[in-house]
Design an enzyme around this catalytic site. Structure first.
Site, PDB file in Angstrom:
ATOM      1  NE  ARG A 144      -3.828   0.150   2.222  1.00 59.01           N
ATOM      2  CZ  ARG A 144      -4.835   0.410   3.056  1.00 59.01           C
ATOM      3  NH1 ARG A 144      -5.053  -0.372   4.099  1.00 59.01           N
ATOM      4  NH2 ARG A 144      -5.611   1.444   2.864  1.00 59.01           N
ATOM      5  CG  HIS A 196      -7.086  -0.657  -4.994  1.00 63.95           C
ATOM      6  ND1 HIS A 196      -5.780  -0.942  -4.678  1.00 63.95           N
ATOM      7  CD2 HIS A 196      -7.454   0.350  -4.162  1.00 63.95           C
ATOM      8  CE1 HIS A 196      -5.370  -0.136  -3.724  1.00 63.95           C
ATOM      9  NE2 HIS A 196      -6.370   0.651  -3.379  1.00 63.95           N
ATOM     10  CE1 TYR A 204     -22.771  15.895 -11.126  1.00 63.90           C
ATOM     11  CE2 TYR A 204     -21.566  15.969  -9.044  1.00 63.90           C
ATOM     12  CZ  TYR A 204     -22.762  15.931  -9.743  1.00 63.90           C
ATOM     13  OH  TYR A 204     -23.945  15.945  -9.054  1.00 63.90           O
TER      14      TYR A 204
END
Length: 832
Positions: free
Chosen positions: A31, A77, A121
């Protein structure tokens, strides 16, 4: 439920240690830390690979960020969508990454700390440079491993054609360790790699000459090179970053303003402005009148407007000290190397990348060799078939089915199964003459390719040359100019580093007011014009000195106590053309009773220049200009002065001029400055002129070999004269001198001497505050040993106490009648 014989006793300390280490390594490897080879953490790698699999490349249309995030978390993931989207946002921000890897469309946040719009968006695609990270990934160049549910395969590292770890840097906090690698300039890093390829034993100093230091996307300054050297040699260091600021004249308010257009990396602009506003509100920083953010799509612009007479250097130093306009970046070059975290030096990072690229090129060549050999095998079969075309066709025609035809072809020509199948699948149009030639040509090309690939695989030099060529191609297409400027010195940044050098007109008034203005303010005029006023001071004041000096030039200010102070031209307040300026004493840390006697402009401190000083007791001293090159806020000693003595004048010379001294009793002496040997700054000096007990020096001038100037001598009773310099013969230093004017009862004592040109104007000041201005041209030239003529009509008991040469002409100049009247009472005397 476990039976008794299935239970195992475990030491709690061992189990905690093992479990914690497993967890820590999972965080470190899976990570938080980047791989040294591609400079990516797993989440970055998965995002780019998912975008590549989705066909979301730089030359394709944008796709919704939500679509990409869905693919990333659904396929590769095993974490939430926030982690994936935040990664995409950061890779799209040009103020976070030096070379963004994601091309975003929509709101992806700002340097003010604004959050990006929701992923539904915004739209994204890979940047063109990001494509270079995945080049050749389909050629078995990297290892693949299972995804989180073992349903798909994902790359464990990307091929990466450029050293992304250095180019874009990385940050991460793991368990018990952290990494913080700054971004660098792509062109510099590639130049260093090529240098290492050309010379594997490249010295560390040469490497530092190629990679000068970090190159942050928000630009700004890095102060000092020692921290960079330490970080590159040890893997750890702290560099000091500083904002770039310019001092400008605000057109709206006509005041000086500090304009910040580059801030340190990772500094939030909005919070920076809030902090400055809070400091002003709390009165921790005074001198700021307004604060505005004028940033737009053209770039950053924070305007800090200053109050009248505020000194920008002081405000800047306060801002650097109290805000994030100056901050540090702690470098920790920690990365995953062969599955383990390691702190690396700069050279080790470059070497690891080259090892990675060598492996990639080798594996790619092996893949292409296998593919070429397979194709050559098929073409070899086709070639044999074409050479025996009639027999092959006959076998196929007389066979009952494809399987029988394949068996008969294999038996007859010893074809492999693949070759026989390719012959059977060959279309009839390939049997034309032209197509047959193409097959032969392709076969020859494949054989040449196989030979070339084998040569590459057999030679590390060839592999390195391929890597070098690819790096040069990347540099040519993507490299840009360095943004962050590195300043070698580690001390405080002077204002010269923050302002543009330009010429300024500096004016000094008789009563000690000083100011500066841009040269452009003084418009060009025709010869014979009336000129332009540079200052409109109080009625009894006037401009005594005017000179042009760069904003980076020095002003040396000498006082009567024998001390010298420094001013930089940019430290002088800038006022309007008719403004008065600011008193020099308010810009210097003068002692009580200390008065300014001389102001000298100095462009730079160089060898071969000298300062000549003179005291009223007749002592002169010659000191090299370089002795004054180390300024202090409280001034330094220019010369040691005896009690009861004082400094009256200082002049800058080139070492070959004459010194002309004049005394109160009307004597003068002219001697070459070579008669006075250079002395240390704190020395007392030598005798310049022998004086009687009731006599003292009133003035000093320096005379060059070629000059058309004349000398004006003025007495306290309003008389004086103008004399050619030829009449002042050169003597030896330390003599009594010769008469320059008769100090009779009519004339009184000498007040001052001035070197003047034909178009000079003089100003006479009396002890009753009266001021008279007169033109030198109206004063005829007469002999040295005379009484002179009347210069100014005085009241009984009134005396002239000061004489000054005007530095410029006033706009209302031209009252020649009044000037001529001032000479009517004068009677020219003959020599005795």
């Amino acid at each position: 439920m476990l039976s008794e014989h299935n239970k195992v006793s475990v030491n709690i300390e061992d189990e905690m240690r093992k479990s914690y280490m497993d967890y820590a390594m999972s965080v470190i490897i899976g990570r938080a830390l980047p791989d040294v080879r591609d400079g990516l953490k797993p989440v970055h790698r998965r995002v780019l690979f998912a975008m590549s699999e989705l066909g979301n490349e730089w030359n394709k249309s944008y796709k919704k960020s939500a679509r990409v995030v869905g693919d990333v978390i659904g396929k590769y993931h095993p974490h939430g969508d926030t982690a994936a989207y935040d990664t995409i946002v950061r890779m799209a921000q040009n103020f976070s990454l030096r070379y963004p890897l994601v091309d975003g469309q929509g709101n992806f946040g700002s340097v003010d700390g604004d959050s990006a719009a929701a992923m539904r968006y915004t739209e994204v695609r890979m940047s063109r440079l990001a494509g270079e990270l995945l080049t050749d990934i389909d050629k078995e160049t990297v290892e693949f491993g299972p995804n989180y549910d073992d349903s798909l395969r994902e790359p464990l590292v990307l091929p990466c054609k450029f050293p992304n770890l250095l180019v874009n840097g990385s940050e991460g906090i793991a368990v018990g360790m952290a990494t913080k690698i700054p971004p660098h300039n792509l062109g510099e890093v590639i130049d260093a790699l090529i240098a290492v390829i050309n010379d594997p034993s490249l010295p560390f100093e040469d490497l530092l000459g190629l990679i000068k230091g970090p190159d942050f996307p928000t630009a700004g300054f890095i102060l000092g090179t020692e921290a960079i050297r330490e970080a590159y040699s040890t893997g750890r260091g702290i560099v000091l970053m500083r904002a770039r600021a310019l001092v400008e004249k605000d057109r709206r308010t006509n005041r000086e303003a500090i304009v910040v257009n580059e801030i340190p990396y990772q500094v939030n602009k909005a919070r920076l402005i809030e902090k400055i506003a809070d400091l002003v509100k709390e009165k921790k920083i005074e001198g700021i009148s307004d604060l505005r953010d004028e940033s737009d799509r053209e770039g950053m612009r924070i305007v800090i407007e200053l109050k009248k007479d505020s000194i920008p250097q002081v405000i800047l130093n306060q801002l650097y000290k109290m805000t994030q306009m100056q901050t540090s970046f702690g470098i920790i070059m920690l990365a995953i190397v062969s599955g383990q975290p390691r702190v690396l030096t700069l050279r080790e990072v470059l070497d690891r990348f080259l090892e990675h690229r060598k492996e990639i090129v080798t594996r790619r060549c092996i893949f292409e060799l296998k593919k070429a050999e397979a194709r050559a095998h098929i073409l070899e079969g086709l070639k044999i078939a074409l050479e025996n075309l009639d027999e092959v066709i006959q076998i196929i025609k007389t066979s009952a089915n494809a399987a029988e035809a394949k068996e008969r072809l294999i038996a007859r020509f010893s074809f492999s199964d693949i070759q026989a199948q390719s012959i059977l699948e060959m279309r009839l149009h390939r049997l034309t003459g032209l197509e047959r030639e193409k097959i032969i040509a392709e076969y020859n090309e494949i054989l040449a390719l196989i030979k070339r690939l084998k040569e590459i695989l057999a030679s590390e030099v060839e592999i390195l040359q391929i890597i070098k060529g690819e790096l040069l191609d990347i540099r040519e297409r993507y490299a840009d100019a360095r943004r962050t400027e590195i300043i070698p010195k580690t001390g405080d940044l002077t204002l010269e580093d923050l302002i543009v050098e330009e010429d300024m007109v500096v004016t000094v008034s008789h009563s000690g007011y000083i100011k500066r203005n841009a040269v452009s303010l003084y418009r060009a005029q025709r010869r014979g014009g009336k000129g332009k006023t540079g200052m409109r001071p109080k009625e009894e004041d006037f401009v005594e000195r005017l000179f042009i000096a760069s904003t980076h030039s020095y002003i040396l200010v000498f006082t009567d106590l024998g001390k010298v102070y420094w001013l930089k031209v940019h430290e002088i307040p800038q006022g309007g053309r008719a403004s008065r300026g600011k008193a020099i004493v308010n810009l210097l840390q003068l002692s009580t009773g200390e008065n300014v006697t001389t102001v000298l402009p100095v462009k730079e401190f160089v060898e071969g220049k000298y300062i000549i000083t003179a005291t009223q007791n007749g002592t002169v001293k010659k000191t090299e200009l370089m002795s004054y090159a180390n300024p202090r806020a409280g001034g330094i000693i220019a010369l040691t002065i005896d009690e009861g003595d004082r400094l009256i004048s200082a002049r800058l010379t080139d070492g070959s001029m004459d010194i002309l001294l004049a005394s109160r009793n009307g004597k003068s002496i002219r001697f070459p400055e070579t008669d006075a040997r250079p002395m240390g700054r704190t020395a007392r000096g030598v005798r310049g002129m022998m004086l009687e007990e009731d006599n003292h020096l009133i003035g000093m001038e320096v005379v060059s070999e070629v000059t058309s100037a004349t000398l004006v001598t003025v007495t306290e009773n309003g008389y004086g004269k103008r004399t050619n310099l030829d009449e002042y013969r050169v003597q030896s230093r330390g003599g009594k001198g010769i008469i320059t004017i008769k100090t009779s009862e009519r004339n009184g004592k000498v007040v001052d001497i001035k070197l003047v040109d034909e178009d000079s104007d003089l100003m006479f000041i009396t002890d009753r505050g009266k001021v008279l201005r007169t033109g030198v041209a109206a004063l005829s030239i007469i002999g040295r040993n005379t009484q002179g003529v009347r210069l100014m009509v005085l009241e009984p008991e009134e005396r002239i106490v000061a004489v000054a040469k005007l530095a410029e002409k006033d706009e209302d100049d031209g009252d020649t009648e009044a000037e001529e009247e001032s000479f009517e009472g004068g009677v020219e005397e003959t020599e005795e």
